[in-house]
Design a protein around this motif. Structure first.
Motif, PDB file in Angstrom:
ATOM      1  N   ARG A  67       0.844  -1.315   0.010  1.00  0.00           N
ATOM      2  CA  ARG A  67      -0.064   0.037  -0.123  1.00  0.00           C
ATOM      3  C   ARG A  67       0.956   1.176   0.019  1.00  0.00           C
ATOM      4  O   ARG A  67       0.796   2.191  -0.567  1.00  0.00           O
ATOM      5  N   PRO A  97      -7.017   4.710  -0.555  1.00  0.00           N
ATOM      6  CA  PRO A  97      -6.024   4.067  -0.450  1.00  0.00           C
ATOM      7  C   PRO A  97      -5.906   3.031  -1.733  1.00  0.00           C
ATOM      8  O   PRO A  97      -6.957   2.277  -1.964  1.00  0.00           O
ATOM      9  N   TYR A 100      -4.053  -0.438  -3.436  1.00  0.00           N
ATOM     10  CA  TYR A 100      -2.952  -1.493  -3.026  1.00  0.00           C
ATOM     11  C   TYR A 100      -2.546  -2.044  -4.319  1.00  0.00           C
ATOM     12  O   TYR A 100      -3.374  -2.049  -5.650  1.00  0.00           O
TER      13      TYR A 100
END
Lengths: 365, 410
Positions: A238, A250, A252
């Motif tokens: 991440r 966020p 990944y």
């Protein structure tokens, strides 16, 4: 028994050797010289590769009154562990070099040589229990190293001794202090021994050079950034993506495509996978009947999760997680456990992850 | 004897110490003389009675040692051991000779030297402008006079040459007087590391014609940490250690009188009994080598042949048996023998303990596998026929097991 103690210069292997002597075995200590360019003094927290570490091991051996030798396995270590590590990253996979070292160096090169020389067993300071030939987790859950031993075969386990599995790390240090070993308070080793500064990305970049490519958002297909090499990424990562996705959610790493050098990222809802495919498994005992239910752990310090293991094409396995898992990267080993709160979870075996399975259909690399 | 695997040395009643080239047991008369001297106070540089007594002991020792090795007392410089003597000779002669004439930057040296010489030479090349000319060595490890002559040329750009008297690993003796004559002809000083030679083969400093000679105490029944550089009175040598100038202003440091006394007693004893001991050890050594080769037919003797002669003396150190066992790793052999109470060596010890193919064998043209599969048995004043028997009892199964163990390599 005639026992060969592999002594890294750390506190664990020192105490393991001492316990083997206490148990009445005829013990010989061996330090494995694994680095081709050995440093005179230790640098950083990692303890195993410097001449100073070999002197620490020798000091303990002399105190125990056992013979001590240094075996130079640097060429094999470089080929089987370091070069393999680099090649795996270059191919977009995430290897575990400690597992590879146990498989290829400690329990193949060293064990074969020890048996050839007339020893009956090799003793190491690994934190894992060996109950007969059943490999189980250490009583010290925080220090348990059964994951990196999951690749061992019944034959290898039959010639292995892990005297520390039944005690905590604190107890190991106590024993070392009681015996006056200078290594009693030596810091734990961390990370990867051949990358003493801990900068894996920098190490790979020196080995592989700059290999720039795009970072692409899975939802939109749009390029959201650039990178210097896919080897700087691992699935599930991440932080440090260096992208501007346009929203605050966020991202990944979902996948790495080494040929086009594409790193695919996505939001949390896309990061979980319900199952993975693996290559051919190895088993620590008799091969279990497929399918079976077990727990699986996919990285050294990961939490185990319930799973169902089925046969897959080409001798591999299909591992279906009870709950979706994030950050399962190709190259990692899936180590299977049979839970046992009394005697310690038993390691059944392992298989290297080859691909994640999409939730709907198809396979995502 | 059936060998099934390692057994600890403690199970055996006796240990066969066959590593005299590494160090020798201290002679009883050395221990007695040193113990007596250690009980006395006195700095040999002090002017009072205690100092005078210490000085007398040191100077008597210097004279006795000088006489035993054919040197004048003023040519004896006491040092801290063979490594210091080699460093002092190589660096000191280089610096002094280049100071006198800046063209003299070349060092002519054999690649089979001890690391105390090799590393000093390489340090000078790396840090101080020296150029190295490597001498060719024969397959026995010997340096021949014509090779030295060729390497020296007119000698005008040469600071020094260094060739060991007898090799510490394979035991080969070079004809040092002949080499010294060659060097003298072109005005180049010759240093020789005679650490293994003194007490084993005839060594006469004056007659040899060398300018500097390294020797040490613990290879001939004396104490560790006590060495000598024999240095001709006319040889200019820049000091390594600065201070009180105790040793002819070339070496400083308070004299270790007890060690010097022990060193002199040992040297006198070793040289005095040399002929008798050399004959006895050569007999034992020949039986060892022949017995090993009989049991392990493909074992190869490294260095000069057993009966070899050079300059009227042995061409091979009488106590040296250096053998290669193809297909077996030297360190596996060493470990298996150690476990059976037989102490020998794979060559010169390395601080990290990592086995490396011997640079000496590589210099003689041996391949890396032959170099890795070698063992050195070195006999000395305490060796007996029982030690030879002990090796011959176990060598065949040990070699077989080491071969089966493989090399930990592919």
């Amino acid at each position: 028994m005639r026992v060969l103690a592999a002594m890294s210069g750390g506190v664990d292997s020192a105490v393991a050797a001492a316990l083997a002597v206490d148990a009445g075995h005829d013990v010989t200590g061996v330090h494995l010289a694994l680095s081709q360019n050995r440093q005179t003094l230790r640098s950083g927290s990692r303890g195993c590769c410097s001449v100073e570490d070999s002197h620490d091991a020798r000091r303990v051996a002399d105190e125990l009154g056992i013979p001590f030798y240094v075996w130079d396995l640097a060429d094999r270590f470089t080929e089987d562990v370091v070069d393999d590590f680099v090649a795996e990253y270059a191919a977009g996979r995430t290897p575990n070099p400690c597992l590879r070292c146990n498989e290829k160096i400690k329990f193949t090169a060293v064990l074969d040589r020890a048996l050839g020389l007339g020893f009956d067993a090799v003793v190491t300071g690994h934190h894992a229990r060996l109950d007969g030939t059943e490999l189980r987790r250490s009583v010290d859950a925080a220090k348990d190293q059964s994951y990196v031993l999951g690749v061992l075969t019944p034959e290898q386990l039959a010639a292995a001794m892990f005297p520390l599995g039944g005690m905590t790390k604190d107890r190991v240090r106590e024993i070392a202090a009681e015996r006056g070993f200078g290594v009693a308070a030596k810091p734990d080793s961390h990370d990867i021994c051949f990358i003493p500064d801990g900068d894996t990305r920098g190490f790979l970049s020196r080995r592989l050079g700059s290999q720039p490519g795009p970072v692409v958002d899975a939802a939109t297909g749009r390029q959201v950034g650039e990178h210097d090499g896919t080897y700087g990424f691992t699935v599930g990562q991440r932080r440090g993506l260096g992208i501007a996705a346009g929203d605050q959610r966020p991202r990944y790493v979902l996948g790495i495509e080494p040929v086009t050098r594409t790193v695919t990222v996505g939001t949390a809802d896309l990061a979980g996978v319900p199952a993975v495919r693996t290559g051919a498994p190895t088993w620590t005992g008799r091969a279990p009947q497929l399918p079976f239910a077990a727990q699986v752990q996919v990285r050294a310090h990961g939490a185990p999760v319930a799973c169902r293991v089925r046969p897959d094409d080409g001798g591999g396995l299909l591992v279906e997680f009870a709950d979706q898992q994030r950050g399962v990267a190709p190259g990692q080993s899936a180590v299977f456990y049979e839970p046992d709160p009394d005697r310690g979870d038993r390691v059944l075996g392992q298989a290297a992850v080859t691909a994640a399975v999409e939730r709907e259909a198809g396979v995502r690399r | 004897m059936t060998v099934t695997g390692p057994t600890s040395a403690s199970e055996e009643n006796r240990v066969s110490y066959l590593d005299h080239a590494a160090t020798t047991p201290v002679l009883p008369e050395v221990l007695a003389a040193m113990t007596e001297q250690l009980g006395r106070v006195g700095n040999a540089s002090s002017l009072h009675a205690s100092g005078r007594a210490a000085r007398r002991a040191a100077e008597q020792s210097r004279e006795r040692l000088a006489e035993a090795v054919g040197a004048r007392p003023s040519e004896v410089l006491f040092t801290g051991g063979g490594t210091e003597s080699d460093n002092l000779a190589v660096k000191g002669l280089f610096w002094a000779r280049r100071q006198a004439d800046s063209r003299r930057r070349r060092i002519v040296v054999s690649p089979a030297e001890h690391h105390a010489v090799l590393d000093s030479v390489e340090w000078l090349a790396k840090h101080d402008g020296a150029e190295i000319t490597w001498l060719p060595v024969e397959s026995t490890g010997r340096v021949l006079p014509h090779a030295l002559a060729e390497a020296l040329g007119d000698g005008e750009d040469v600071a020094l040459a260094s060739v060991m008297w007898a090799n510490n690993e394979i035991g080969t003796v070079s004809d040092i007087p002949a080499l010294a004559a060659v060097a003298r002809e072109v005005g180049v000083p010759l240093h020789t590391d005679a650490v293994q030679a003194v007490g084993q083969v005839p060594v006469d400093f004056e007659a040899s014609g060398v300018d500097a000679l390294t020797m040490t105490g613990h290879k001939l029944g004396g104490p560790m940490g006590a060495g000598v550089l024999l240095l001709r009175r006319d040889a200019e040598c820049t000091p390594l250690l600065h201070g009180g100038g105790q040793e002819r202003d070339v070496r400083s440091g308070t004299l270790d009188v007890a060690a010097i006394v022990g060193l002199a007693v040992a040297t006198v004893a070793a040289v005095g009994s040399r002929e008798e001991r050399a004959a006895r050890l050569a007999g034992l050594r020949d039986r060892l080598v022949e017995g090993v080769v009989e049991q392990v037919p493909d074992a190869q003797l490294n260095g000069a042949p057993l009966g070899d002669r050079v300059d009227g003396g042995p061409g091979r150190l009488p106590g040296n048996a250096h053998l290669s066992f193809p297909g077996a790793e030297g360190d596996a052999l060493l470990m298996l023998l150690d476990a059976r109470g037989i102490e020998c060596s794979t060559g010169s010890a390395c601080s990290a303990g990592v086995a490396r193919p011997s640079h000496v064998l590589l210099a003689t043209g041996a391949d890396a596998d032959r170099a890795r599969s070698s063992l050195r048995f070195s006999l000395g004043h305490t060796s007996t026929g029982a030690d030879v028997d002990a090796v011959l009892d176990v060598i065949a199964p040990v070699v077989e097991r080491a071969r089966r163990a493989g090399l930990g390599r592919r």
